[in-house]
Design a protein around this motif. Structure first.
Motif, PDB file in Angstrom:
ATOM      1  N   MET A  45      16.451 -39.856 -32.493  1.00  0.00           N
ATOM      2  CA  MET A  45      16.427 -37.609 -32.385  1.00  0.00           C
ATOM      3  C   MET A  45      17.459 -37.008 -33.309  1.00  0.00           C
ATOM      4  SD  MET A  45      19.258 -37.650 -29.277  1.00  0.00           S
ATOM      5  CE  MET A  45      19.607 -36.016 -28.114  1.00  0.00           C
ATOM      6  N   ALA A  46      16.949 -35.850 -33.402  1.00  0.00           N
ATOM      7  CA  ALA A  46      17.265 -35.080 -34.010  1.00  0.00           C
ATOM      8  C   ALA A  46      18.504 -34.302 -33.468  1.00  0.00           C
ATOM      9  CB  ALA A  46      16.395 -34.486 -34.812  1.00  0.00           C
ATOM     10  N   VAL A  47      19.095 -34.013 -34.735  1.00  0.00           N
ATOM     11  CA  VAL A  47      20.719 -33.296 -33.784  1.00  0.00           C
ATOM     12  C   VAL A  47      20.425 -31.750 -34.160  1.00  0.00           C
ATOM     13  CG1 VAL A  47      22.859 -32.869 -34.786  1.00  0.00           C
ATOM     14  CG2 VAL A  47      22.008 -35.369 -34.291  1.00  0.00           C
ATOM     15  N   ARG A  48      20.594 -31.094 -33.853  1.00  0.00           N
ATOM     16  CA  ARG A  48      20.290 -29.722 -33.864  1.00  0.00           C
ATOM     17  C   ARG A  48      21.926 -28.840 -33.715  1.00  0.00           C
ATOM     18  NH1 ARG A  48      15.179 -26.984 -31.128  1.00  0.00           N
ATOM     19  NH2 ARG A  48      14.802 -26.186 -33.238  1.00  0.00           N
ATOM     20  N   ALA A  49      22.202 -28.237 -35.421  1.00  0.00           N
ATOM     21  CA  ALA A  49      22.950 -27.982 -35.378  1.00  0.00           C
ATOM     22  C   ALA A  49      23.000 -26.149 -35.945  1.00  0.00           C
ATOM     23  CB  ALA A  49      24.059 -28.567 -35.685  1.00  0.00           C
ATOM     24  N   VAL A  50      23.637 -25.202 -35.987  1.00  0.00           N
ATOM     25  CA  VAL A  50      23.739 -24.185 -36.145  1.00  0.00           C
ATOM     26  C   VAL A  50      25.671 -24.400 -36.731  1.00  0.00           C
ATOM     27  CG1 VAL A  50      24.908 -22.738 -34.338  1.00  0.00           C
ATOM     28  CG2 VAL A  50      23.091 -22.101 -36.110  1.00  0.00           C
ATOM     29  N   GLY A  51      25.629 -22.817 -38.290  1.00  0.00           N
ATOM     30  CA  GLY A  51      26.395 -22.571 -38.644  1.00  0.00           C
ATOM     31  C   GLY A  51      26.709 -21.614 -39.520  1.00  0.00           C
ATOM     32  N   TRP A  52      27.654 -21.105 -40.342  1.00  0.00           N
ATOM     33  CA  TRP A  52      28.212 -19.594 -40.965  1.00  0.00           C
ATOM     34  C   TRP A  52      29.884 -20.016 -41.732  1.00  0.00           C
ATOM     35  CZ3 TRP A  52      28.102 -19.610 -35.517  1.00  0.00           C
ATOM     36  CH2 TRP A  52      27.234 -19.262 -34.883  1.00  0.00           C
ATOM     37  N   ALA A  53      29.455 -19.603 -43.075  1.00  0.00           N
ATOM     38  CA  ALA A  53      30.619 -19.810 -43.956  1.00  0.00           C
ATOM     39  C   ALA A  53      31.084 -18.853 -44.400  1.00  0.00           C
ATOM     40  CB  ALA A  53      30.108 -21.215 -44.556  1.00  0.00           C
ATOM     41  N   ARG A  54      32.186 -18.430 -44.546  1.00  0.00           N
ATOM     42  CA  ARG A  54      32.499 -17.055 -45.537  1.00  0.00           C
ATOM     43  C   ARG A  54      34.123 -17.718 -46.036  1.00  0.00           C
ATOM     44  NH1 ARG A  54      33.590 -10.901 -43.474  1.00  0.00           N
ATOM     45  NH2 ARG A  54      34.382 -10.400 -45.518  1.00  0.00           N
ATOM     46  N   SER A  55      34.059 -16.851 -46.890  1.00  0.00           N
ATOM     47  CA  SER A  55      36.020 -16.993 -47.236  1.00  0.00           C
ATOM     48  C   SER A  55      36.131 -15.645 -47.169  1.00  0.00           C
ATOM     49  CB  SER A  55      35.498 -17.001 -48.768  1.00  0.00           C
ATOM     50  OG  SER A  55      34.980 -18.380 -49.784  1.00  0.00           O
ATOM     51  N   PHE A  56      37.822 -15.610 -46.863  1.00  0.00           N
ATOM     52  CA  PHE A  56      38.349 -14.695 -46.605  1.00  0.00           C
ATOM     53  C   PHE A  56      39.765 -14.570 -48.217  1.00  0.00           C
ATOM     54  CE2 PHE A  56      35.952 -15.375 -42.990  1.00  0.00           C
ATOM     55  CZ  PHE A  56      35.494 -14.052 -42.086  1.00  0.00           C
ATOM     56  N   PRO A  57      39.697 -13.632 -48.857  1.00  0.00           N
ATOM     57  CA  PRO A  57      40.688 -13.361 -49.776  1.00  0.00           C
ATOM     58  C   PRO A  57      42.425 -12.909 -48.570  1.00  0.00           C
ATOM     59  CG  PRO A  57      39.219 -12.040 -49.867  1.00  0.00           C
ATOM     60  CD  PRO A  57      38.638 -12.831 -49.403  1.00  0.00           C
ATOM     61  N   VAL A  58      42.835 -13.456 -49.845  1.00  0.00           N
ATOM     62  CA  VAL A  58      44.167 -12.593 -48.914  1.00  0.00           C
ATOM     63  C   VAL A  58      44.389 -11.346 -48.701  1.00  0.00           C
ATOM     64  CG1 VAL A  58      47.119 -12.535 -49.255  1.00  0.00           C
ATOM     65  CG2 VAL A  58      46.200 -14.219 -50.067  1.00  0.00           C
ATOM     66  N   SER A  59      43.542 -10.648 -49.305  1.00  0.00           N
ATOM     67  CA  SER A  59      43.361  -8.918 -49.385  1.00  0.00           C
ATOM     68  C   SER A  59      42.134  -8.619 -48.196  1.00  0.00           C
ATOM     69  CB  SER A  59      43.073  -8.526 -50.644  1.00  0.00           C
ATOM     70  OG  SER A  59      41.442  -8.748 -50.817  1.00  0.00           O
ATOM     71  N   GLU A  60      41.868  -9.079 -47.667  1.00  0.00           N
ATOM     72  CA  GLU A  60      41.162  -8.817 -46.203  1.00  0.00           C
ATOM     73  C   GLU A  60      41.421  -9.234 -45.432  1.00  0.00           C
ATOM     74  OE1 GLU A  60      36.656 -10.108 -45.589  1.00  0.00           O
ATOM     75  OE2 GLU A  60      36.572  -9.959 -47.952  1.00  0.00           O
ATOM     76  N   GLY A  61      43.376  -9.960 -45.248  1.00  0.00           N
ATOM     77  CA  GLY A  61      43.545  -9.717 -44.020  1.00  0.00           C
ATOM     78  C   GLY A  61      42.978 -10.861 -42.631  1.00  0.00           C
ATOM     79  N   VAL A  62      43.449 -11.872 -41.846  1.00  0.00           N
ATOM     80  CA  VAL A  62      43.205 -12.144 -40.968  1.00  0.00           C
ATOM     81  C   VAL A  62      42.329 -11.717 -40.092  1.00  0.00           C
ATOM     82  CG1 VAL A  62      44.068 -13.763 -39.108  1.00  0.00           C
ATOM     83  CG2 VAL A  62      44.861 -13.596 -41.024  1.00  0.00           C
ATOM     84  N   ARG A  63      42.158 -10.112 -39.611  1.00  0.00           N
ATOM     85  CA  ARG A  63      41.647  -9.524 -39.048  1.00  0.00           C
ATOM     86  C   ARG A  63      39.896  -9.816 -39.153  1.00  0.00           C
ATOM     87  NH1 ARG A  63      42.742  -3.204 -37.305  1.00  0.00           N
ATOM     88  NH2 ARG A  63      44.379  -4.542 -36.439  1.00  0.00           N
ATOM     89  N   ALA A  64      39.360  -9.942 -40.358  1.00  0.00           N
ATOM     90  CA  ALA A  64      38.514  -9.989 -40.340  1.00  0.00           C
ATOM     91  C   ALA A  64      37.897 -11.164 -40.602  1.00  0.00           C
ATOM     92  CB  ALA A  64      38.481  -9.782 -42.187  1.00  0.00           C
ATOM     93  N   ALA A  65      38.257 -12.349 -40.853  1.00  0.00           N
ATOM     94  CA  ALA A  65      38.414 -13.456 -40.171  1.00  0.00           C
ATOM     95  C   ALA A  65      37.988 -13.575 -38.501  1.00  0.00           C
ATOM     96  CB  ALA A  65      39.172 -14.525 -40.273  1.00  0.00           C
ATOM     97  N   ARG A  66      39.081 -12.964 -37.794  1.00  0.00           N
ATOM     98  CA  ARG A  66      38.751 -12.711 -36.669  1.00  0.00           C
ATOM     99  C   ARG A  66      37.409 -12.659 -35.981  1.00  0.00           C
ATOM    100  NH1 ARG A  66      42.526 -13.910 -31.878  1.00  0.00           N
ATOM    101  NH2 ARG A  66      42.677 -13.153 -30.772  1.00  0.00           N
ATOM    102  N   GLU A  67      36.953 -11.196 -36.427  1.00  0.00           N
ATOM    103  CA  GLU A  67      36.230 -10.278 -36.011  1.00  0.00           C
ATOM    104  C   GLU A  67      34.591 -11.223 -36.416  1.00  0.00           C
ATOM    105  OE1 GLU A  67      37.148  -6.772 -38.293  1.00  0.00           O
ATOM    106  OE2 GLU A  67      38.527  -5.486 -36.834  1.00  0.00           O
ATOM    107  N   TRP A  68      35.159 -11.429 -37.577  1.00  0.00           N
ATOM    108  CA  TRP A  68      33.617 -12.463 -37.994  1.00  0.00           C
ATOM    109  C   TRP A  68      33.485 -13.305 -37.025  1.00  0.00           C
ATOM    110  CZ3 TRP A  68      33.280 -17.488 -40.064  1.00  0.00           C
ATOM    111  CH2 TRP A  68      31.703 -17.683 -40.539  1.00  0.00           C
TER     112      TRP A  68
END
Length: 140
Positions: free
Chosen positions: A1-24
């Motif tokens: 049985m194959a597992v189907r997954a989806v994913g995303w990755a991104r880096s958030f430097p301190v200068s971008e702040g937490v809001r950017a991570a939340r919106e992303w």
């Protein structure tokens, strides 16, 4: 049985702040089939992302590497940073006011499971969220 997954990755430097991570994160959650029917889970994920990215920025003073993975049962939210010191439970600091020292406790309370481990010279904290009314990972 194959597992189907989806994913995303991104880096958030301190200068971008937490809001950017939340919106992303919110943008990617919108693409998942349970987004409209599991508002509590969406809110828990967004709050947890805020807490985990904030912790990486404050305690590691480093870029937060955020990975979201949906495997059909659980949304895995993982935040890694360059600080190898694992977080420990601590009492909120009275000198810092009522807003400090509760982040990991909040994530622990919201997530279905939590894992903290060292990796690549730093650490990663991974929380699993099963959408309300979603499949039970213990079935089949």
């Amino acid at each position: 049985m194959a597992v189907r997954a989806v994913g995303w990755a991104r880096s958030f430097p301190v200068s971008e702040g937490v809001r950017a991570a939340r919106e992303w994160t919110a943008g990617h959650l919108a693409s998942l089939p349970w987004n409209g029917s599991a508002a509590d889970t969406v809110h828990s994920v967004l709050l947890s992302v805020s807490e985990l990215v904030t912790n990486a920025h404050l305690h590691a003073a480093a870029t937060a590497h955020l990975v979201l993975t949906w495997d059909g049962h659980c949304l895995h939210v993982s935040v890694a940073d360059a600080d190898p010191r694992l977080p420990g439970s601590r009492e909120p600091d009275a000198d810092e006011g009522a807003t400090s020292g509760r982040g990991l406790g909040i994530v622990t309370a919201l997530a279905d499971s939590l894992d903290v481990h060292t990796c690549h010279g730093g650490k990663a904290i991974t929380a699993c969220f099963r959408p309300t009314g979603g499949p039970d990972p213990h079935d089949g």
